[in-house]
Design a protein around this motif. Structure first.
Motif, PDB file in Angstrom:
ATOM      1  N   GLY A 193       0.806  -1.325  -0.116  1.00 30.38           N
ATOM      2  CA  GLY A 193      -0.107  -0.039  -0.041  1.00 30.38           C
ATOM      3  C   GLY A 193       0.881   1.367  -0.003  1.00 30.38           C
ATOM      4  N   TYR A 194       1.840   1.218   0.706  1.00 34.37           N
ATOM      5  CA  TYR A 194       2.947   2.368   0.978  1.00 34.37           C
ATOM      6  C   TYR A 194       3.477   2.785  -0.655  1.00 34.37           C
ATOM      7  CZ  TYR A 194       7.296   4.683   1.812  1.00 34.37           C
ATOM      8  OH  TYR A 194       8.451   5.534   1.929  1.00 34.37           O
ATOM      9  N   ALA A 195       3.970   1.555  -1.219  1.00 31.94           N
ATOM     10  CA  ALA A 195       4.732   1.683  -2.295  1.00 31.94           C
ATOM     11  C   ALA A 195       3.897   1.998  -3.705  1.00 31.94           C
ATOM     12  CB  ALA A 195       5.285   0.134  -2.719  1.00 31.94           C
ATOM     13  N   GLY A 196       2.307   1.754  -3.609  1.00 30.37           N
ATOM     14  CA  GLY A 196       1.506   1.945  -4.630  1.00 30.37           C
ATOM     15  C   GLY A 196       1.261   0.973  -5.462  1.00 30.37           C
ATOM     16  N   SER A 197       2.419   0.005  -5.617  1.00 29.34           N
ATOM     17  CA  SER A 197       2.211  -1.178  -6.442  1.00 29.34           C
ATOM     18  C   SER A 197       3.107  -2.328  -5.998  1.00 29.34           C
ATOM     19  CB  SER A 197       2.596  -1.043  -7.927  1.00 29.34           C
ATOM     20  OG  SER A 197       3.919  -0.664  -8.086  1.00 29.34           O
ATOM     21  N   THR A 198       2.688  -3.469  -6.368  1.00 28.07           N
ATOM     22  CA  THR A 198       3.171  -4.837  -5.981  1.00 28.07           C
ATOM     23  C   THR A 198       4.678  -4.879  -6.543  1.00 28.07           C
ATOM     24  OG1 THR A 198       1.027  -6.159  -5.928  1.00 28.07           O
ATOM     25  CG2 THR A 198       3.299  -7.260  -5.832  1.00 28.07           C
ATOM     26  N   VAL A 199       4.935  -4.375  -7.748  1.00 28.44           N
ATOM     27  CA  VAL A 199       6.320  -4.259  -8.162  1.00 28.44           C
ATOM     28  C   VAL A 199       6.916  -3.506  -7.521  1.00 28.44           C
ATOM     29  CG1 VAL A 199       7.652  -3.662 -10.330  1.00 28.44           C
ATOM     30  CG2 VAL A 199       5.554  -5.241 -10.465  1.00 28.44           C
ATOM     31  N   GLY A 215      10.953 -12.155  -1.309  1.00 24.94           N
ATOM     32  CA  GLY A 215       9.445 -12.590  -1.138  1.00 24.94           C
ATOM     33  C   GLY A 215       8.487 -11.734  -1.249  1.00 24.94           C
ATOM     34  N   VAL A 216       7.530 -11.797  -1.912  1.00 22.52           N
ATOM     35  CA  VAL A 216       6.485 -10.570  -2.202  1.00 22.52           C
ATOM     36  C   VAL A 216       5.106 -11.092  -2.170  1.00 22.52           C
ATOM     37  CG1 VAL A 216       5.919  -9.012  -4.050  1.00 22.52           C
ATOM     38  CG2 VAL A 216       8.286 -10.053  -4.193  1.00 22.52           C
ATOM     39  N   PHE A 221      -3.789  -6.066  -4.563  1.00 26.97           N
ATOM     40  CA  PHE A 221      -4.888  -5.743  -5.387  1.00 26.97           C
ATOM     41  C   PHE A 221      -5.785  -6.727  -5.995  1.00 26.97           C
ATOM     42  CE2 PHE A 221      -1.067  -2.937  -5.205  1.00 26.97           C
ATOM     43  CZ  PHE A 221      -1.698  -1.543  -4.963  1.00 26.97           C
ATOM     44  N   GLY A 222      -5.676  -7.794  -5.420  1.00 29.06           N
ATOM     45  CA  GLY A 222      -6.481  -9.054  -6.255  1.00 29.06           C
ATOM     46  C   GLY A 222      -6.081  -9.604  -7.520  1.00 29.06           C
ATOM     47  N   LYS A 223      -4.901  -9.103  -7.718  1.00 31.78           N
ATOM     48  CA  LYS A 223      -4.371  -9.638  -9.140  1.00 31.78           C
ATOM     49  C   LYS A 223      -3.370 -10.528  -8.979  1.00 31.78           C
ATOM     50  CE  LYS A 223      -3.865  -5.440 -10.799  1.00 31.78           C
ATOM     51  NZ  LYS A 223      -3.415  -4.449 -11.568  1.00 31.78           N
ATOM     52  N   GLU A 224      -3.297 -11.672  -8.198  1.00 25.69           N
ATOM     53  CA  GLU A 224      -2.262 -12.428  -7.736  1.00 25.69           C
ATOM     54  C   GLU A 224      -1.501 -12.905  -9.296  1.00 25.69           C
ATOM     55  OE1 GLU A 224      -5.222 -12.780  -4.620  1.00 25.69           O
ATOM     56  OE2 GLU A 224      -5.369 -12.886  -6.866  1.00 25.69           O
ATOM     57  N   VAL A 225      -1.972 -13.321 -10.257  1.00 25.72           N
ATOM     58  CA  VAL A 225      -1.594 -13.887 -11.358  1.00 25.72           C
ATOM     59  C   VAL A 225      -0.738 -12.487 -12.001  1.00 25.72           C
ATOM     60  CG1 VAL A 225      -1.667 -14.971 -13.556  1.00 25.72           C
ATOM     61  CG2 VAL A 225      -3.012 -15.709 -11.627  1.00 25.72           C
ATOM     62  N   THR A 226      -1.411 -11.738 -12.343  1.00 23.26           N
ATOM     63  CA  THR A 226      -0.927 -10.545 -13.040  1.00 23.26           C
ATOM     64  C   THR A 226       0.258  -9.769 -12.484  1.00 23.26           C
ATOM     65  OG1 THR A 226      -3.183  -9.978 -13.754  1.00 23.26           O
ATOM     66  CG2 THR A 226      -1.761  -8.392 -14.001  1.00 23.26           C
ATOM     67  N   ASP A 227       0.097  -9.677 -10.998  1.00 24.91           N
ATOM     68  CA  ASP A 227       1.311  -9.026 -10.134  1.00 24.91           C
ATOM     69  C   ASP A 227       2.573  -9.916 -10.047  1.00 24.91           C
ATOM     70  OD1 ASP A 227      -0.218  -6.785 -10.395  1.00 24.91           O
ATOM     71  OD2 ASP A 227      -0.609  -6.783  -7.990  1.00 24.91           O
ATOM     72  N   GLY A 228       2.096 -11.237  -9.924  1.00 24.07           N
ATOM     73  CA  GLY A 228       3.190 -12.382  -9.769  1.00 24.07           C
ATOM     74  C   GLY A 228       3.738 -12.222 -10.814  1.00 24.07           C
ATOM     75  N   LEU A 229       3.275 -12.533 -12.202  1.00 23.07           N
ATOM     76  CA  LEU A 229       4.105 -12.391 -13.492  1.00 23.07           C
ATOM     77  C   LEU A 229       4.980 -11.122 -13.636  1.00 23.07           C
ATOM     78  CD1 LEU A 229       1.521 -14.365 -15.804  1.00 23.07           C
ATOM     79  CD2 LEU A 229       3.505 -15.428 -14.499  1.00 23.07           C
ATOM     80  N   GLU A 230       4.462 -10.115 -13.240  1.00 25.11           N
ATOM     81  CA  GLU A 230       5.071  -8.734 -13.432  1.00 25.11           C
ATOM     82  C   GLU A 230       6.239  -8.837 -12.618  1.00 25.11           C
ATOM     83  OE1 GLU A 230       3.949  -3.881 -13.379  1.00 25.11           O
ATOM     84  OE2 GLU A 230       2.503  -5.281 -13.050  1.00 25.11           O
TER      85      GLU A 230
END
Length: 385
Positions: A193-199, A215-216, A221-230
């Protein structure tokens, strides 16, 4: 004000013990002492985890010049049947009677938590576990008790099945139990939340802790697959080296990205159809194909990573991993590399109640009606009592 120091002198012990033990000590001082033998046991099966209570007894015996000895009937890590004494104390009634309350506090929860940890790692022998129960504890004393217990449960499981088990804890203070110098873990949701994005959170983490496994958390954001792959694309070199671990912590109110109930069942039928071909309770079905971090969610995330060429990226799963959930994840053959859990902490606290009974006075066997089995067990298994 509540004292926070360990009760390792008799003034603190007297303050924390049940008042009737202090009154009993006063009576014994007046009428005369006797040598007694205590038997300490739990009413349910457990794994013996006596080290912390023995350490406390050694300290209090030395500091207060208490004339007593103890005998451990079931060494650390051994399975103990319901009602079988784990520990015996022999010595002055006057000196031992105030110790009972704290002694029981330091034994019962340890043994039940060790049993839970043992069962959990037995059903998932190829997964690492991280003890993440500190936030669920009522202070540091409880934390030390249960995280030591996770180590005992792992030790017992390694002896039976060579399970990997618990490899560390989330906090540095108890990491030493596992031979580590620091706590383990990924990152909190608050950092994302502080960073504004998972990446961006992953970038910040890696910039500040480049020597740590990356470890991430990927559910913010409810986008486990999208953010994980990113994350994997952003750190492709680390992904290829197996130095990225994606943590699934999807809460039980929604499905992991791309899943629904029907598709989740289809995933289980594809990978472990026999699991759904027996009767499953509603709770077991939720662990298999429901919302949150289910077996289907783990399979889905693994499939998407492998399809993208990130087969060396590891998966850590958390959120409610008690024995039942671990068993269902195992039955579904879900490819999880690590489990982060505090659910080895006993959920039914009344199961942790240890009990102490005196079974002999001045060498003469005597115990309250209905507990004669304690004397019989001592005669058969405990030399010199």
């Amino acid at each position: 004000m509540v004292a926070t120091t360990q009760p390792e002198n008799m003034d603190l012990v007297s303050d924390r013990t049940d008042a009737y033990f202090n009154r009993t000590q006063n009576i014994i001082k007046h009428y005369g002492d006797k040598e007694v033998v205590y038997a300490i046991f739990l009413r349910r099966p457990v794994v013996s985890a006596p080290r912390l209570v023995l350490r406390w007894l050694d300290n209090i015996f030395e500091k207060e010049k208490i004339n007593a000895t103890y005998y451990v009937a079931f060494p650390e890590g051994e399975w103990v049947g319901a009602g079988l004494p784990i520990l015996y104390l022999k010595g002055s009634f006057e000196q031992l009677v105030p110790l009972e309350t704290i002694l029981l506090q330091k034994l019962g929860a340890c043994c039940v938590a060790a049993c839970n940890a043992f069962q959990m790692v037995q059903v998932l022998p190829n997964a690492d576990f991280i003890a993440m129960g500190a936030r669920h504890c009522a202070g540091y004393e409880m934390q030390e008790l249960v995280e030591y217990a996770a180590w005992v449960g792992t030790k017992a499981a390694k002896r039976q099945s060579k399970a990997k088990g618990f490899i560390g804890t989330a906090s540095t203070s108890t990491a030493k139990i596992f031979g580590l110098g620091t706590g383990l873990g990924t990152m909190p949701h608050a950092l994302i939340g502080y960073a504004g994005s998972t990446v961006r959170a992953a970038e910040m983490f890696h910039e500040q802790h480049p020597d740590q496994i990356l470890g991430v958390l990927i559910d913010y954001f409810g986008k486990e697959v999208t953010d994980g792959l990113e994350v994997c694309r952003r750190f492709s070199d680390l992904a290829a080296q197996g130095k990225i671990m994606l943590r699934l912590d999807t809460h039980g109110g929604r499905y992991l990205e791309g899943l629904n109930r029907q598709f989740s069942y289809a995933l289980i039928m594809r990978h472990a159809p026999e699991t759904l071909q027996r009767y499953c309770s509603e709770k077991e079905l939720t662990h298999l194909a429901g919302m949150g971090v289910s077996a289907a969610a783990i399979w889905w995330m693994r499939e998407k990573l492998d399809e993208a060429g990130y087969d060396k990226v590891k998966l850590i799963a958390s959120s409610g991993f008690d024995f039942t959930k671990c068993r269902m994840i195992a039955e579904a053959k879900a490819p999880v590399d690590c489990i982060g859990t505090g659910s080895f902490i006993p959920s039914l606290w009344n199961e942790t109640y240890a009990t102490a009974d005196i079974i002999a006075y001045n060498g003469q066997p005597l115990v309250k009606q209905g507990r004669e089995f304690l004397i019989n067990f001592a005669r058969q298994h405990v030399p010199g009592l």
